[in-house]
Design a protein around this motif. Structure first.
Motif, PDB file in Angstrom:
ATOM      1  N   ARG A   7       0.829  -1.207   0.000  1.00 31.27           N
ATOM      2  CA  ARG A   7       0.000   0.000   0.000  1.00 31.27           C
ATOM      3  C   ARG A   7       0.864   1.258   0.000  1.00 31.27           C
ATOM      4  NH1 ARG A   7      -5.107   2.100   2.310  1.00 31.27           N
ATOM      5  NH2 ARG A   7      -4.701   4.326   2.479  1.00 31.27           N
ATOM      6  N   PRO A  64      -2.363   0.571   6.659  1.00 31.86           N
ATOM      7  CA  PRO A  64      -3.134   1.782   6.905  1.00 31.86           C
ATOM      8  C   PRO A  64      -4.150   1.688   8.052  1.00 31.86           C
ATOM      9  CG  PRO A  64      -4.118   0.550   5.123  1.00 31.86           C
ATOM     10  CD  PRO A  64      -2.965  -0.267   5.623  1.00 31.86           C
ATOM     11  N   PHE A  65      -3.950   0.734   8.957  1.00 31.34           N
ATOM     12  CA  PHE A  65      -4.947   0.618  10.032  1.00 31.34           C
ATOM     13  C   PHE A  65      -4.630   1.535  11.197  1.00 31.34           C
ATOM     14  CE2 PHE A  65      -4.823  -3.449   7.787  1.00 31.34           C
ATOM     15  CZ  PHE A  65      -6.037  -3.331   7.162  1.00 31.34           C
ATOM     16  N   LYS A  66      -3.395   1.985  11.265  1.00 26.93           N
ATOM     17  CA  LYS A  66      -3.035   2.996  12.253  1.00 26.93           C
ATOM     18  C   LYS A  66      -2.586   4.235  11.490  1.00 26.93           C
ATOM     19  CE  LYS A  66      -3.636   0.656  16.040  1.00 26.93           C
ATOM     20  NZ  LYS A  66      -2.719  -0.407  16.439  1.00 26.93           N
ATOM     21  N   LYS A 100      -8.955   7.040   8.982  1.00 20.49           N
ATOM     22  CA  LYS A 100      -9.617   6.056   8.138  1.00 20.49           C
ATOM     23  C   LYS A 100      -8.575   5.333   7.304  1.00 20.49           C
ATOM     24  CE  LYS A 100     -13.154   9.426   7.342  1.00 20.49           C
ATOM     25  NZ  LYS A 100     -13.627  10.329   6.309  1.00 20.49           N
ATOM     26  N   PRO A 101      -8.671   4.023   7.227  1.00 20.67           N
ATOM     27  CA  PRO A 101      -7.712   3.302   6.376  1.00 20.67           C
ATOM     28  C   PRO A 101      -7.824   3.721   4.918  1.00 20.67           C
ATOM     29  CG  PRO A 101      -8.796   1.802   7.863  1.00 20.67           C
ATOM     30  CD  PRO A 101      -9.509   3.111   7.994  1.00 20.67           C
ATOM     31  N   SER A 102      -8.928   4.360   4.567  1.00 25.81           N
ATOM     32  CA  SER A 102      -9.057   4.775   3.173  1.00 25.81           C
ATOM     33  C   SER A 102      -8.526   6.189   2.943  1.00 25.81           C
ATOM     34  CB  SER A 102     -10.514   4.668   2.731  1.00 25.81           C
ATOM     35  OG  SER A 102     -11.349   5.372   3.615  1.00 25.81           O
ATOM     36  N   SER A 103      -7.949   6.793   3.983  1.00 23.86           N
ATOM     37  CA  SER A 103      -7.304   8.093   3.757  1.00 23.86           C
ATOM     38  C   SER A 103      -5.955   7.871   3.097  1.00 23.86           C
ATOM     39  CB  SER A 103      -7.091   8.837   5.077  1.00 23.86           C
ATOM     40  OG  SER A 103      -8.252   8.851   5.834  1.00 23.86           O
ATOM     41  N   LYS A 104      -5.519   8.912   2.404  1.00 18.24           N
ATOM     42  CA  LYS A 104      -4.248   8.784   1.692  1.00 18.24           C
ATOM     43  C   LYS A 104      -3.207   9.711   2.297  1.00 18.24           C
ATOM     44  CE  LYS A 104      -5.865   9.690  -2.389  1.00 18.24           C
ATOM     45  NZ  LYS A 104      -5.896   9.916  -3.836  1.00 18.24           N
TER      46      LYS A 104
ATOM     47  N   ASP B 278      -6.843  -3.382  -2.094  1.00 17.13           N
ATOM     48  CA  ASP B 278      -6.068  -4.249  -1.193  1.00 17.13           C
ATOM     49  C   ASP B 278      -6.982  -4.933  -0.179  1.00 17.13           C
ATOM     50  OD1 ASP B 278      -3.882  -3.384  -2.486  1.00 17.13           O
ATOM     51  OD2 ASP B 278      -3.227  -1.972  -0.931  1.00 17.13           O
ATOM     52  N   GLU B 353     -16.410   4.677   8.672  1.00 19.06           N
ATOM     53  CA  GLU B 353     -15.140   4.473   7.989  1.00 19.06           C
ATOM     54  C   GLU B 353     -13.928   4.464   8.909  1.00 19.06           C
ATOM     55  OE1 GLU B 353     -14.950   7.218   4.682  1.00 19.06           O
ATOM     56  OE2 GLU B 353     -17.055   6.807   4.306  1.00 19.06           O
ATOM     57  N   PRO B 354     -13.867   5.317   9.933  1.00 16.88           N
ATOM     58  CA  PRO B 354     -12.636   5.313  10.739  1.00 16.88           C
ATOM     59  C   PRO B 354     -12.412   3.956  11.397  1.00 16.88           C
ATOM     60  CG  PRO B 354     -13.899   7.282  11.202  1.00 16.88           C
ATOM     61  CD  PRO B 354     -14.770   6.389  10.375  1.00 16.88           C
ATOM     62  N   TYR B 355     -11.183   3.523  11.311  1.00 19.76           N
ATOM     63  CA  TYR B 355     -10.812   2.280  11.952  1.00 19.76           C
ATOM     64  C   TYR B 355     -10.934   2.463  13.466  1.00 19.76           C
ATOM     65  CZ  TYR B 355      -7.900  -1.714  13.082  1.00 19.76           C
ATOM     66  OH  TYR B 355      -7.427  -2.893  13.572  1.00 19.76           O
TER      67      TYR B 355
END
Lengths: 156, 606
Positions: A7, A64-66, A100-104, B278, B353-355
């Motif tokens: 990732r 990307p979980f943290k 959010k894991p979907s943040s970049k 992913d 959405e936030p983990y």
């Protein structure tokens, strides 16, 4: 592990292709994708204009979980950056309960730069600077500019 | 001071502050700007406990306290009640004294802090949640005690005037950096649900009543780590486990196709493919692996291992979070009414959405609508709370017609146990038996060899004569050394590892454990195994079956394989069936016997 590296590599490629304005990103060490060296130019129309700030972006192993951590290696006079040798930046989207894991990463860097342009005194880590920003904007800008010339001038 | 931030933390991890130190204290706040009085009883408090309680107070009410730096909460027995009321209503926070019975060991496999609590005499009507550490998400291991902190002897605060902004900022920082130290596996091993009863043995009577009734219907449960993702992880695990349990490769392939096509939904909701691919990939990979594990030989151990690999497990729940968010955004009309103060868009951005943000009821609805119902499964959530009633309240989610009737009345069901702030997984006995029977069946094939000693035994004219010999076979006395009734359940969980299983397993029906463990059932004692004709065998077998032995019937000895007579060849007592991978042995389940006396004999599936 492998997942986070894949990732990160993807995001690094994206950033080199489509660099956020005023930001350059490189790996500190080519063999370590978890540490990024960021050069950020002070936004125009802000007291930081003309300065160049070095930042260190550290990605956790379970990215990307943290959330990543962002710190200023160049001293900066800013209500949202701790005024110590850590230089940690308090950025909403980097808080673990908001991440959010979907943040970049590119979004993180864009937000960080917009925070330079518009400090957020209501979510400050340096409360005295925040007070000054709110009540004595002129003096704040004077000190901020002074720090830019002292610490963040482009020497190259 | 950023009160909003405090509140956000509070919502995100509601369990964090409830597990407080031992002692007594009372804290009253009557609204912003007024004096907050804190009365602590210093003699009863260790410094860490005080700091923990102080942290709870400051976090819940937005009022300051000193010494917040001790961020790890101690885990003994004080109950904090928090009631955050909006507007002009006073904000009340109380830390209540509780009586802790001495010498009660923490029972059951959950090695947590002493799980017993009884309440002090008071009218704590606000106490609707959290009576024991077990109720909190972080109940599996007590966090290590924090380093001792100096604590001021006087704890009297005035809002605003005495605390400088700097201190507040520090407190804020500590509060936002607080991470509960949750231990234990992401998804635990399946264990007897007696453990839940034991956990609550000394809790509030409402819990005692409800948890006592629990094991009668739900034989097993599985813990899920309370890291802010437990609801998501429980559903995700249940989804894969149900697919594995049903063991239909076509269905798994269909699910793979469906989940792939749901990428369109993610695109419509505006997620970028290179960010979600992913996560989706991990889900698809695991689906394929699940298909490769059919038929189950390991009682789902491989699936459990996958789900305890955090990178896989987290990717899957992130995928499901994104799916849920996309589903809610594209079906906003259905969910907006349940979100009073935000748009669906905002809700998804902050709560879905936030983990690490725990799932709420709206999110659970959307997740089930999107993922579970369309798979043809149903979900039952059992709410363990202090409401009136003898049993936990159950809410069933399933695909319904517009008339409100279930589309698939026999839908495979996964069950979650909800205790305020936390989800675990529950199992009925037949869920477990289904997974196990497949496993034991395969083991049987390999264990046919071990059956051979019987061939060497001179065949007696009646079974009765070699019954004593039979009893000596290891494993023939079903789950030895444990009393009947209750033991059937706990014994079951360890069955696959049970050495003597092979010789026993010719009668898979005997695995069905007692459904009501509190009522000893003599029919479940080893002597009632259909193959062991002890004197009780002259009476009809304990379950109806068209394959029942005649009283004087003597089956052909296994040495005669392959079978000569058509009668025996077709009998399910013919061990040759076990060489047929499609063969599913008849199973006895108390539920079906009670429900459908008439149709129960035809349970053999080919």
């Amino acid at each position: 592990m492998a997942g986070s590296q894949r990732r990160i590599a993807k995001e690094l490629a994206e950033i080199t292709k489509d660099t956020p304005e005023g930001v350059t990103a490189n790996l500190v060490d080519e063999s370590d994708v978890y540490r990024w060296s960021i050069l950020m130019e002070g936004p125009e129309d802000s007291p930081y204009a003309g300065g160049q700030f070095k930042l260190l972006l550290t990605l956790p192993v379970d990215y990307p979980f943290k959330p990543p951590a962002l710190k200023f290696e160049t001293k900066i006079y800013h209500p949202n950056v701790t005024n110590d040798d850590k230089g940690a930046m308090c950025l909403g989207i980097l808080k673990s309960e908001e991440w959010k894991p979907s943040s970049k990463i590119s979004a993180v860097l864009r937000t960080a730069r917009s925070l330079l342009a518009e400090p957020n005194p209501d979510d400050a880590v340096e409360t005295s600077i925040a007070e000054q920003f709110k009540n004595d904007r002129k003096e704040f800008e004077r000190v901020a500019k002074e720090w830019v010339t002292r610490y963040a001038s482009k020497r190259a | 001071m950023n009160v909003q931030h405090f509140a956000a933390v509070n919502v995100a991890r509601p369990y964090r502050y409830h597990d407080l130190g031992q002692g007594a204290g009372e804290i009253r706040g009557s609204g912003p700007g007024t004096e907050l009085i804190t009365r602590l009883n210093p003699g009863d408090w260790s410094s860490s406990d005080k700091a923990a309680a102080a942290a709870a107070v400051s976090s819940s009410s937005g009022l300051p306290s000193s010494n917040l730096s001790s961020s790890t909460l101690s885990s003994s027995n004080v109950v904090a009640v928090q009631r955050l009321v909006q507007g002009s209503t006073p904000v009340t926070t109380a830390v209540m004294p509780v009586r802790v019975p001495v010498g009660v060991p923490a029972p059951g496999p959950v090695s947590g802090p002493a799980n017993s609590i009884s309440f002090g005499p008071s009218d704590f009507t606000a106490l609707s949640y959290f009576t024991s550490p077990a109720l909190c998400c972080q109940h599996q291991q007590p966090p290590p005690p924090p380093p001792p902190q100096p604590h001021p002897s006087s704890t009297r605060y005035k809002m605003g005037s005495m605390q400088s902004d700097e201190e507040l900022a520090t407190l804020q920082k500590l509060s936002s950096e607080y991470e509960p130290d949750v231990q234990g596996p992401l998804v635990g091993k399946r264990q007897s649900s007696q453990a839940i009863t034991a956990e609550y043995a000394n809790a509030d009577p409402a819990f005692v009543r409800k948890t006592r009734a629990l094991p009668q219907k739900f034989s097993h449960y599985r813990t899920v780590k309370g890291d802010g993702n437990c609801g998501w992880r429980a559903i995700a695990f249940g989804y894969f486990e149900t697919l594995l349990r049903l063991g239909d490769k076509n269905q798994i392939a269909a699910e793979e196709a469906r989940l792939k096509s749901l990428n369109n939904l993610l695109n419509v909701a505006g997620f970028q493919e290179h960010l979600y691919e992913d996560f989706v990939e991990e889900t698809i990979l695991l689906l394929r692996e699940v298909a490769s594990w059919v038929p189950v030989t390991d009682d789902g151990a491989a699936l459990l291992a996958k789900f305890n690999d955090s990178s896989i497990s987290n990717a899957i729940i992130t995928h499901f979070r994104l799916l849920t968010s996309a589903w809610m955004k594209t079906h906003a009309d259905a969910y907006q009414p349940f979100i009073p103060d935000k748009t669906v868009e905002q809700y998804c951005a902050t709560q879905i959405e936030p983990y690490q943000v725990e799932i709420e009821h709206v999110g659970m609805n959307a997740l089930i609508d999107c993922l579970i119902k369309s798979a043809g499964f149903a979900v039952e959530i059992l709410y363990l709370d202090r409401s009136a009633g003898e049993e936990v309240n159950t809410i069933r989610f399933e695909l319904e017609t517009s008339a409100g009737e279930a589309v698939f009345p026999d839908a495979a069901t996964m069950r979650l146990l909800y205790r305020p702030g936390h989800y675990d997984i529950l199992y009925k006995v037949e869920d477990v038996a289904e997974l196990l029977s497949a496993a034991t069946q395969v083991q049987l094939v390999s264990d046919l060899e071990s059956f051979s000693p019987i061939r060497d035994v001179p065949m007696a004219s009646t079974y009765g004569q070699f019954n004593p010999w039979f009893a000596e076979i290891p494993g023939m006395s079903f789950v030895p050394g444990v009393p009947s009734g209750l033991s059937g359940l706990s014994g079951l969980s360890g069955l696959t590892g049970y050495g003597g299983l092979g010789s026993l397993s010719l009668m898979p029906t005997s695995f069905a454990p007692a459904a009501e463990p509190t009522v000893p059932q003599p029919s479940m004692t080893p002597s009632a195994l259909p193959i062991s004709p002890t004197p009780t065998a002259t009476t009809p077998s304990f379950r109806p079956s068209k394959y029942e032995y005649e009283a004087e019937f003597t089956p052909a000895p296994p040495a005669n394989l392959p079978c000569q007579t058509a009668t025996f060849r077709n009998s399910h007592y013919n061990p040759a069936h076990f060489l047929n991978s499609e063969f599913q042995p008849e199973m006895w389940t108390p539920e079906t016997e009670i429900k459908s006396e008439s149709k129960s004999p035809d349970q053999i599936r080919h």
